[in-house]
Design a protein around this motif. Structure first.
Motif, PDB file in Angstrom:
ATOM      1  N   HIS C  31       0.664  -1.312  -0.142  1.00 54.35           N
ATOM      2  CA  HIS C  31       0.179  -0.050  -0.053  1.00 54.35           C
ATOM      3  C   HIS C  31       0.730   1.317  -0.092  1.00 54.35           C
ATOM      4  N   LEU C  32       2.085   1.079  -0.018  1.00 52.38           N
ATOM      5  CA  LEU C  32       3.051   2.270  -0.301  1.00 52.38           C
ATOM      6  C   LEU C  32       3.498   2.208  -1.240  1.00 52.38           C
ATOM      7  N   THR C  33       4.408   1.305  -1.865  1.00 55.11           N
ATOM      8  CA  THR C  33       5.161   1.437  -3.109  1.00 55.11           C
ATOM      9  C   THR C  33       4.579   0.621  -4.221  1.00 55.11           C
ATOM     10  N   PRO C  34       5.221   0.852  -5.389  1.00 53.84           N
ATOM     11  CA  PRO C  34       4.766   0.020  -6.325  1.00 53.84           C
ATOM     12  C   PRO C  34       4.457  -1.492  -6.084  1.00 53.84           C
ATOM     13  N   GLY C  35       3.495  -2.244  -6.514  1.00 56.54           N
ATOM     14  CA  GLY C  35       3.512  -3.836  -6.287  1.00 56.54           C
ATOM     15  C   GLY C  35       2.337  -4.178  -5.433  1.00 56.54           C
ATOM     16  N   GLY C  36       2.365  -5.081  -4.867  1.00 56.71           N
ATOM     17  CA  GLY C  36       1.250  -5.739  -4.431  1.00 56.71           C
ATOM     18  C   GLY C  36       1.189  -7.206  -4.273  1.00 56.71           C
ATOM     19  N   GLY C  37       0.179  -7.584  -3.819  1.00 61.07           N
ATOM     20  CA  GLY C  37       0.008  -9.215  -3.522  1.00 61.07           C
ATOM     21  C   GLY C  37       0.577 -10.044  -4.593  1.00 61.07           C
ATOM     22  N   PHE C  38       0.053  -9.682  -5.744  1.00 55.93           N
ATOM     23  CA  PHE C  38       0.087 -10.707  -7.225  1.00 55.93           C
ATOM     24  C   PHE C  38       1.764 -10.621  -7.456  1.00 55.93           C
ATOM     25  N   GLN C  39       2.255  -9.475  -7.668  1.00 61.00           N
ATOM     26  CA  GLN C  39       3.557  -9.057  -8.156  1.00 61.00           C
ATOM     27  C   GLN C  39       4.473  -9.909  -7.000  1.00 61.00           C
ATOM     28  N   GLY C  40       4.483  -9.513  -5.650  1.00 63.91           N
ATOM     29  CA  GLY C  40       5.357 -10.126  -4.803  1.00 63.91           C
ATOM     30  C   GLY C  40       5.129 -11.539  -4.661  1.00 63.91           C
ATOM     31  N   VAL C 130      -3.639 -12.253  -0.395  1.00 62.16           N
ATOM     32  CA  VAL C 130      -3.335 -12.585  -1.841  1.00 62.16           C
ATOM     33  C   VAL C 130      -1.972 -12.989  -2.058  1.00 62.16           C
ATOM     34  N   GLY C 131      -1.064 -12.346  -1.450  1.00 63.92           N
ATOM     35  CA  GLY C 131       0.492 -12.810  -1.632  1.00 63.92           C
ATOM     36  C   GLY C 131       0.573 -14.228  -1.182  1.00 63.92           C
ATOM     37  N   LEU C 132       0.015 -14.440  -0.226  1.00 62.50           N
ATOM     38  CA  LEU C 132       0.083 -16.028   0.203  1.00 62.50           C
ATOM     39  C   LEU C 132      -0.439 -16.839  -0.777  1.00 62.50           C
ATOM     40  N   GLU C 133      -1.715 -16.426  -1.355  1.00 63.21           N
ATOM     41  CA  GLU C 133      -2.285 -17.290  -2.336  1.00 63.21           C
ATOM     42  C   GLU C 133      -1.381 -17.495  -3.569  1.00 63.21           C
ATOM     43  N   VAL C 134      -0.895 -16.288  -4.025  1.00 61.65           N
ATOM     44  CA  VAL C 134      -0.309 -16.569  -5.367  1.00 61.65           C
ATOM     45  C   VAL C 134       1.041 -17.121  -5.371  1.00 61.65           C
ATOM     46  N   PHE C 135       1.704 -17.059  -4.272  1.00 64.11           N
ATOM     47  CA  PHE C 135       3.132 -17.495  -4.436  1.00 64.11           C
ATOM     48  C   PHE C 135       3.272 -19.081  -3.902  1.00 64.11           C
ATOM     49  N   ALA C 136       1.945 -19.562  -3.213  1.00 63.53           N
ATOM     50  CA  ALA C 136       1.727 -20.898  -2.832  1.00 63.53           C
ATOM     51  C   ALA C 136       1.118 -21.633  -4.243  1.00 63.53           C
ATOM     52  N   GLY C 137       0.379 -21.046  -4.727  1.00 70.70           N
ATOM     53  CA  GLY C 137      -0.124 -21.495  -6.230  1.00 70.70           C
ATOM     54  C   GLY C 137       0.982 -21.516  -7.260  1.00 70.70           C
ATOM     55  N   LEU C 138       1.615 -20.587  -7.634  1.00 72.13           N
ATOM     56  CA  LEU C 138       2.470 -20.737  -8.660  1.00 72.13           C
ATOM     57  C   LEU C 138       3.519 -21.377  -8.209  1.00 72.13           C
ATOM     58  N   GLY C 139       3.984 -21.732  -6.985  1.00 74.85           N
ATOM     59  CA  GLY C 139       4.983 -22.587  -6.635  1.00 74.85           C
ATOM     60  C   GLY C 139       4.432 -24.065  -6.763  1.00 74.85           C
ATOM     61  N   ILE C 140       3.103 -24.347  -6.815  1.00 77.92           N
ATOM     62  CA  ILE C 140       2.599 -25.532  -7.092  1.00 77.92           C
ATOM     63  C   ILE C 140       2.739 -25.813  -8.338  1.00 77.92           C
ATOM     64  N   ILE C 141       2.369 -24.811  -9.241  1.00 77.54           N
ATOM     65  CA  ILE C 141       2.371 -24.892 -10.820  1.00 77.54           C
ATOM     66  C   ILE C 141       4.006 -25.406 -11.216  1.00 77.54           C
ATOM     67  N   VAL C 142       4.946 -24.616 -10.690  1.00 76.06           N
ATOM     68  CA  VAL C 142       6.125 -25.018 -10.942  1.00 76.06           C
ATOM     69  C   VAL C 142       6.529 -26.451 -10.510  1.00 76.06           C
ATOM     70  N   LEU C 143       6.311 -26.910  -9.216  1.00 70.63           N
ATOM     71  CA  LEU C 143       6.628 -28.027  -8.910  1.00 70.63           C
ATOM     72  C   LEU C 143       6.099 -29.090  -9.730  1.00 70.63           C
ATOM     73  N   LEU C 144       4.695 -28.760  -9.880  1.00 70.94           N
ATOM     74  CA  LEU C 144       4.188 -30.138 -10.598  1.00 70.94           C
ATOM     75  C   LEU C 144       4.522 -30.379 -11.936  1.00 70.94           C
ATOM     76  N   MET C 145       4.913 -28.966 -12.567  1.00 67.38           N
ATOM     77  CA  MET C 145       5.465 -29.097 -13.969  1.00 67.38           C
ATOM     78  C   MET C 145       6.773 -29.826 -14.111  1.00 67.38           C
ATOM     79  N   ALA C 146       7.694 -29.749 -13.004  1.00 60.47           N
ATOM     80  CA  ALA C 146       9.113 -30.069 -13.054  1.00 60.47           C
ATOM     81  C   ALA C 146       8.747 -31.752 -12.798  1.00 60.47           C
ATOM     82  N   GLU C 147       7.694 -32.076 -12.038  1.00 62.22           N
ATOM     83  CA  GLU C 147       7.578 -33.585 -11.755  1.00 62.22           C
ATOM     84  C   GLU C 147       6.959 -34.074 -12.965  1.00 62.22           C
ATOM     85  N   GLY C 148       6.224 -33.318 -13.697  1.00 59.98           N
ATOM     86  CA  GLY C 148       5.459 -34.189 -14.910  1.00 59.98           C
ATOM     87  C   GLY C 148       6.604 -34.272 -16.009  1.00 59.98           C
TER      88      GLY C 148
END
Lengths: 79, 88, 162
Positions: C31-40, C130-148
């Motif tokens: 809420h102070l600098t550019p960025g936010g939950g999704f970007q972080g 939102v930051g918790l959701e996004v980093f966990a979700g994109l981490g799941i995508i990367v992990l499962l893609m590597a596993e596949g």
């Protein structure tokens, strides 16, 4: 001042078009992925020059980081 | 035949893009600016955040962010279902 | 997936903590600098992708677990919706903490100022959710893609360890 910013705009957009052309032309898959990542990175620089730092951070992290990682996984999987 | 059709389509598309690029408004002067002026003037005192973009994304347009989070959740549910455990 | 050379592994060991810290900085100061939950969250997830590429899958799986990420993602989305419902006294998504004097409730002076961490009401909480959701979700995508990618390498041999 204004002309300096315009020169940076023109250079960035020119390199974006060249890198997008190289993405299609390259025969090796890894080089094509790196060229498309260069497109995303320079697109984030262009967003930053247009005063949109939020979009620039998201584009640099997702377009240049995560997409390239997933493409590298896919290339290693098909080898 | 195919090359001629593609060439005509390319020339049409490129000319439309060129015309719209020539007729573009100058940078920083939108057509309707009442909403932007309201946000820039009042967002800092109403929401209390210095970053006006975040105050728009999470407060004024909160439903948009809720839909985005739901889309991400659904995507990840689909990916987990795609790479699920294989039982012989 | 095999691991990369020793230079890449050492540079990764040196750098990935700073990338994760920068991502959490972007989330918390949304809420102070550019960025936010999704970007972080995307920055933190790119640190996980770097770890996974340089260290191979077997080493990185000791650190990154799909079940914990799935739990964090569900917690993030639930916290976001619960915070949105807490303002239901007036409307859905009402910012009930702003300018109230309590938590995150300091009034901000209009104009250009260096910023106060303790402002903006409900926005920092939503950024964290939102930051918790996004980093966990994109981490799941990367992990499962590597596993596949690992799974398609060994055809005919069913691997049940996830």
């Amino acid at each position: 001042m204004s002309s300096f910013v315009e020169i940076i705009h023109l250079a960035t957009l020119t390199i974006i078009i060249i890198a997008a052309f190289l993405t299609v032309v390259f025969k090796k898959l890894l080089l094509a992925v790196i060229a498309s990542s260069v497109v995303s990175l320079l697109l984030s620089l262009e967003f930053y020059l247009l005063h949109a730092p939020d979009v620039a951070i998201a584009e640099a992290a997702i377009g240049a980081g995560l997409t390239m990682a997933i493409f590298i996984f896919a290339i290693r999987g098909t080898r | 035949m195919k090359k001629i059709v593609f060439g005509i389509a390319f020339i049409l598309f490129f000319s439309f893009m060129l015309v719209s690029a020539i007729n573009m408004r100058p940078f920083g002067e939108p057509t309707f600016s009442e909403m932007d002026d309201y946000f820039i003037k009042n967002a800092q005192s109403e929401v209390g955040a210095n970053n006006v973009v975040t105050s728009i994304v999470f407060d004024y347009r909160g439903f948009d962010t809720l839909g985005e989070a739901t889309v991400l959740f659904t995507t990840i549910s689909g990916i987990i279902a795609l790479f699920r455990r294989v039982n012989k | 997936m095999k691991e990369m050379s020793k230079i890449v592994k050492n540079i990764t060991k040196l750098v990935y903590g700073f990338i994760i810290i920068f991502g959490f900085y972007v989330i918390v100061h949304g809420h102070l600098t550019p960025g936010g939950g999704f970007q972080g969250g995307a920055v933190v997830a790119s640190a996980f992708a770097l770890l996974l590429i340089s260290y191979g899958q077997l080493e990185a799986k000791k650190l990154l677990k799909v079940d914990i990420f799935s739990l964090l993602e569900s917690c993030g989305l639930t916290a976001f919706i619960v915070i949105a419902f807490l303002g239901l006294g007036t409307t859905f998504f009402y910012n009930f903490l702003a300018n109230s004097g309590g938590w995150f409730g300091n009034a901000v002076t209009p104009g250009i100022n260096p910023g106060d961490m303790n402002t903006a009401g409900v926005l920092p909480l939503m950024n964290m959710a939102v930051g918790l959701e996004v980093f966990a979700g994109l981490g799941i995508i990367v992990l499962l893609m590597a596993e596949g990618a690992e799974y398609t390498n060994k055809e005919g041999e069913h691997r049940n360890d996830r």
